[in-house]
Design a protein around this motif. Structure first.
Motif, PDB file in Angstrom:
ATOM      1  N   THR A  88     -19.630  11.082  -0.629  1.00  0.00           N
ATOM      2  CA  THR A  88     -18.317  11.877   0.025  1.00  0.00           C
ATOM      3  C   THR A  88     -17.780  12.696  -1.884  1.00  0.00           C
ATOM      4  OG1 THR A  88     -16.997  10.419  -0.401  1.00  0.00           O
ATOM      5  CG2 THR A  88     -18.181  10.958   1.578  1.00  0.00           C
ATOM      6  N   GLY A  89     -18.561  12.387  -2.985  1.00  0.00           N
ATOM      7  CA  GLY A  89     -17.732  12.371  -3.838  1.00  0.00           C
ATOM      8  C   GLY A  89     -16.227  12.120  -4.494  1.00  0.00           C
ATOM      9  N   LEU A  90     -16.201  10.767  -3.755  1.00  0.00           N
ATOM     10  CA  LEU A  90     -14.806  10.212  -3.483  1.00  0.00           C
ATOM     11  C   LEU A  90     -14.444   8.834  -4.517  1.00  0.00           C
ATOM     12  CD1 LEU A  90     -13.614  10.957   0.409  1.00  0.00           C
ATOM     13  CD2 LEU A  90     -13.100  12.188  -1.322  1.00  0.00           C
ATOM     14  N   GLY A  91     -16.258   8.425  -4.441  1.00  0.00           N
ATOM     15  CA  GLY A  91     -15.749   6.848  -5.342  1.00  0.00           C
ATOM     16  C   GLY A  91     -14.871   6.864  -6.144  1.00  0.00           C
ATOM     17  N   LEU A  92     -15.664   7.432  -6.960  1.00  0.00           N
ATOM     18  CA  LEU A  92     -14.770   7.328  -8.621  1.00  0.00           C
ATOM     19  C   LEU A  92     -13.367   8.254  -8.863  1.00  0.00           C
ATOM     20  CD1 LEU A  92     -17.819   9.082 -11.619  1.00  0.00           C
ATOM     21  CD2 LEU A  92     -17.322   6.797 -10.403  1.00  0.00           C
ATOM     22  N   SER A  93     -12.975   9.146  -8.360  1.00  0.00           N
ATOM     23  CA  SER A  93     -11.661   9.237  -7.665  1.00  0.00           C
ATOM     24  C   SER A  93     -10.816   8.002  -7.269  1.00  0.00           C
ATOM     25  CB  SER A  93     -12.250  10.133  -6.954  1.00  0.00           C
ATOM     26  OG  SER A  93     -10.333  10.958  -6.451  1.00  0.00           O
ATOM     27  N   ILE A  94     -11.175   7.269  -6.049  1.00  0.00           N
ATOM     28  CA  ILE A  94     -10.442   6.479  -5.045  1.00  0.00           C
ATOM     29  C   ILE A  94     -10.491   5.315  -6.253  1.00  0.00           C
ATOM     30  CG2 ILE A  94     -11.136   4.421  -4.125  1.00  0.00           C
ATOM     31  CD1 ILE A  94     -12.098   6.546  -1.940  1.00  0.00           C
ATOM     32  N   VAL A 111      -3.313 -13.415  -9.453  1.00  0.00           N
ATOM     33  CA  VAL A 111      -2.645 -13.393  -8.563  1.00  0.00           C
ATOM     34  C   VAL A 111      -2.709 -11.318  -8.463  1.00  0.00           C
ATOM     35  CG1 VAL A 111      -0.298 -13.103  -6.820  1.00  0.00           C
ATOM     36  CG2 VAL A 111      -1.070 -15.530  -8.233  1.00  0.00           C
ATOM     37  N   GLY A 112      -2.804 -10.747  -6.830  1.00  0.00           N
ATOM     38  CA  GLY A 112      -2.903  -9.829  -7.375  1.00  0.00           C
ATOM     39  C   GLY A 112      -4.028  -9.597  -5.890  1.00  0.00           C
ATOM     40  N   SER A 113      -4.672  -7.564  -6.465  1.00  0.00           N
ATOM     41  CA  SER A 113      -5.509  -7.489  -5.153  1.00  0.00           C
ATOM     42  C   SER A 113      -7.149  -7.403  -5.297  1.00  0.00           C
ATOM     43  CB  SER A 113      -5.197  -5.925  -5.355  1.00  0.00           C
ATOM     44  OG  SER A 113      -5.812  -5.263  -3.977  1.00  0.00           O
ATOM     45  N   GLY A 114      -7.493  -8.523  -4.605  1.00  0.00           N
ATOM     46  CA  GLY A 114      -8.781  -9.569  -5.245  1.00  0.00           C
ATOM     47  C   GLY A 114      -9.546  -8.422  -4.235  1.00  0.00           C
ATOM     48  N   GLY A 146       0.249   8.217  -0.547  1.00  0.00           N
ATOM     49  CA  GLY A 146       1.555   8.002  -1.131  1.00  0.00           C
ATOM     50  C   GLY A 146       1.054   6.270  -0.670  1.00  0.00           C
ATOM     51  N   THR A 147       0.637   6.323   0.791  1.00  0.00           N
ATOM     52  CA  THR A 147       0.802   4.916   0.960  1.00  0.00           C
ATOM     53  C   THR A 147      -0.375   3.819   0.981  1.00  0.00           C
ATOM     54  OG1 THR A 147      -0.731   5.872   3.008  1.00  0.00           O
ATOM     55  CG2 THR A 147       1.908   6.267   3.352  1.00  0.00           C
ATOM     56  N   LEU A 148      -0.665   4.562  -0.251  1.00  0.00           N
ATOM     57  CA  LEU A 148      -1.861   2.852  -0.730  1.00  0.00           C
ATOM     58  C   LEU A 148      -0.530   1.874  -1.544  1.00  0.00           C
ATOM     59  CD1 LEU A 148      -4.861   1.914  -0.969  1.00  0.00           C
ATOM     60  CD2 LEU A 148      -4.822   2.962  -3.029  1.00  0.00           C
ATOM     61  N   VAL A 149      -0.935   0.582  -0.673  1.00  0.00           N
ATOM     62  CA  VAL A 149      -0.475  -0.167  -1.118  1.00  0.00           C
ATOM     63  C   VAL A 149      -1.592  -1.652  -1.694  1.00  0.00           C
ATOM     64  CG1 VAL A 149       1.621  -1.765  -0.935  1.00  0.00           C
ATOM     65  CG2 VAL A 149       2.067   0.552  -0.319  1.00  0.00           C
ATOM     66  N   LEU A 150      -1.391  -1.821  -2.829  1.00  0.00           N
ATOM     67  CA  LEU A 150      -1.944  -3.123  -3.506  1.00  0.00           C
ATOM     68  C   LEU A 150      -1.672  -4.464  -2.916  1.00  0.00           C
ATOM     69  CD1 LEU A 150      -3.619  -1.990  -7.360  1.00  0.00           C
ATOM     70  CD2 LEU A 150      -3.862  -1.436  -4.655  1.00  0.00           C
ATOM     71  N   GLU A 151      -1.922  -5.115  -2.822  1.00  0.00           N
ATOM     72  CA  GLU A 151      -1.803  -6.400  -2.278  1.00  0.00           C
ATOM     73  C   GLU A 151      -1.080  -7.794  -2.920  1.00  0.00           C
ATOM     74  OE1 GLU A 151      -4.572  -7.913   1.243  1.00  0.00           O
ATOM     75  OE2 GLU A 151      -6.310  -8.080  -0.884  1.00  0.00           O
ATOM     76  N   GLU A 192      -5.707   2.713 -11.840  1.00  0.00           N
ATOM     77  CA  GLU A 192      -4.039   2.755 -12.523  1.00  0.00           C
ATOM     78  C   GLU A 192      -3.245   2.485 -11.754  1.00  0.00           C
ATOM     79  OE1 GLU A 192      -4.168   6.872 -12.324  1.00  0.00           O
ATOM     80  OE2 GLU A 192      -5.374   7.689 -14.304  1.00  0.00           O
ATOM     81  N   MET A 193      -3.295   1.742 -10.390  1.00  0.00           N
ATOM     82  CA  MET A 193      -2.064   1.661  -9.666  1.00  0.00           C
ATOM     83  C   MET A 193      -2.462  -0.205 -10.403  1.00  0.00           C
ATOM     84  SD  MET A 193      -2.450   2.759  -5.563  1.00  0.00           S
ATOM     85  CE  MET A 193      -1.406   1.830  -4.752  1.00  0.00           C
ATOM     86  N   MET A 194      -3.606  -0.522 -10.666  1.00  0.00           N
ATOM     87  CA  MET A 194      -2.870  -2.321 -11.171  1.00  0.00           C
ATOM     88  C   MET A 194      -3.138  -1.702 -12.800  1.00  0.00           C
ATOM     89  SD  MET A 194      -6.836  -3.389  -9.358  1.00  0.00           S
ATOM     90  CE  MET A 194      -7.020  -5.307  -9.500  1.00  0.00           C
ATOM     91  N   HIS A 195      -2.644  -0.644 -13.275  1.00  0.00           N
ATOM     92  CA  HIS A 195      -1.990  -0.952 -14.684  1.00  0.00           C
ATOM     93  C   HIS A 195      -3.332  -0.802 -15.549  1.00  0.00           C
ATOM     94  CE1 HIS A 195       1.503  -0.680 -12.582  1.00  0.00           C
ATOM     95  NE2 HIS A 195       1.669  -1.970 -12.411  1.00  0.00           N
TER      96      HIS A 195
END
Length: 368
Positions: free
Chosen positions: A298-304, A218-221, A170-175, A310-313
């Motif tokens: 790694t099988g992580l790409g699509l998950s990320i 304005v957001g996380s480019g 829960g520490t991922l923060v979008l600039e 979702e964090m960008m709504h």
């Protein structure tokens, strides 16, 4: 007792509780079954399909402490039993999911150990090879390109791992900074076009197919770039020789504060099986198909990607068919920059070189 039999059993009963009920209400065995117990209980379904609990409670004993009378009661426990069964089913599903997650992590560690060693060995090999061909410019350039490719993959691998850890903790923060969408799209297209050329793939889309009205947001480019690059990289990685990759974006609508953008990435590659599509966005999942790059990932790409969207709504949709290709559509509401900084070209005054020119002419005619 007869009423109990009629309620739970009939002559045509196919209830799985038939034997249990008959055994439970057998008066001849009750004294033996009651030894050392204060109550006998049986949970069962009646003819109405509802759950009930039947209790046998001792009432009186003779002078030799033999049981002579019992009380038999019946309670409706349908709601309670259904909640209990639902809870048990959820626990069972959770146990299965935990087992699958552990298995996926085990497979992930096996894949990642291979995927880390492979490019590292390649880098070491190219460095050693470059020492042997120190005077061969073409060979040195080839070694450098392979080293950079391996380093790019390692960087992507490390970023995926770090981002997954941030999401889970829960520490991922979008600039929240100003960015220019056209600048991001141009950089991505330049990289994707180059990678497509290296793997004999056709590239379509880009600025020609895109419809960009608002460009300053304005957001996380940075993370917008990351999720689009992840999708595009997969389109290249799981493609086939002579295939194609299409990447473009369209502004669908806007108001005073936001613009709704659709980002589309389409490939004519290997596609995904229907079974794998059910788990494609889960972490540590990888179908194991051959790739153009030689790295399974790694099988992580699509998950990320899904987490960032979702964090960008926003929302992400996927359509895929084996041996046909895959299409991703990402909808994102981007916040319009109300005061975009316009970088003006530097104004320069013409230089007066008259005197310098004469001086140069005098020096040029000075005999040595």
């Amino acid at each position: 007792m007869n009423q109990l039999k009629q309620y739970f059993l009939d002559k045509n009963s196919t209830s799985p509780f038939v034997d249990e009920v008959l055994e439970f209400i057998d008066l001849g065995t009750i004294p033996e079954r009651m030894k050392g117990k204060n109550i006998l209980t049986l949970e069962m379904k009646g003819q109405d399909g509802k759950w009930h609990a039947c209790f046998i409670i001792p009432q009186t004993y003779d002078k030799n402490h033999n049981l002579t009378n019992v009380l038999m009661t019946l309670s409706d426990i349908d709601d309670f039993k259904k909640r209990e069964l639902e809870a048990k089913e959820k626990l069972k599903e959770a146990a299965i999911e935990a087992k699958q997650a552990n298995l996926a992590k085990t497979n992930f560690l096996r894949r990642i150990s291979h995927d880390i060693r492979t490019p590292l060995n390649g880098i070491v090999g190219m460095i050693n090879l470059s020492e042997r061909y120190s005077n061969d410019t073409d060979k040195l350039y080839e070694c450098k390109e392979k080293v950079l490719t391996s380093l790019d993959y390692l960087l992507s691998l490390i970023n995926d791992i770090l981002d997954t850890n941030k999401v889970e903790s829960g520490t991922l923060v979008l600039e929240n900074k100003p960015f220019n969408l056209i600048d991001i799209i141009n950089k991505i297209i330049a990289i994707v076009e180059t990678n497509c050329e290296q793997h004999n793939l056709q590239f379509y889309g880009g600025k020609d197919m895109s419809k960009i009205i608002h460009r300053n947001f304005v957001g996380s480019g940075e993370y917008l770039n990351r999720l689009l690059m992840n999708i595009a990289s997969n389109a290249i990685k799981y493609n086939r020789e002579g295939g194609s990759v299409t990447l473009y974006c369209t502004e669908l609508s806007s108001d005073d504060t936001h613009a709704l953008y659709e980002f589309v990435c389409k490939d004519t590659g290997l596609g995904m099986s229907e079974e794998f599509q059910k788990h494609a966005f889960e972490p540590f999942t990888c179908e194991g198909k051959p790739t153009t790059t030689g790295y399974n990932g790694t099988g992580l790409g699509l998950s990320i990607v899904k987490d960032i969207v979702e964090m960008m709504h926003g929302t992400i949709q996927m359509e895929s068919k084996e041996n046909v290709g895959t299409t991703f559509k990402i909808l994102l509401p981007l916040q319009i920059d109300p005061n975009p900084q316009i970088i003006k070209p530097i104004q320069t005054k013409p230089l007066n070189l008259t005197n310098k020119k004469r001086l140069f002419q005098r020096k040029s005619h000075t005999p040595k």
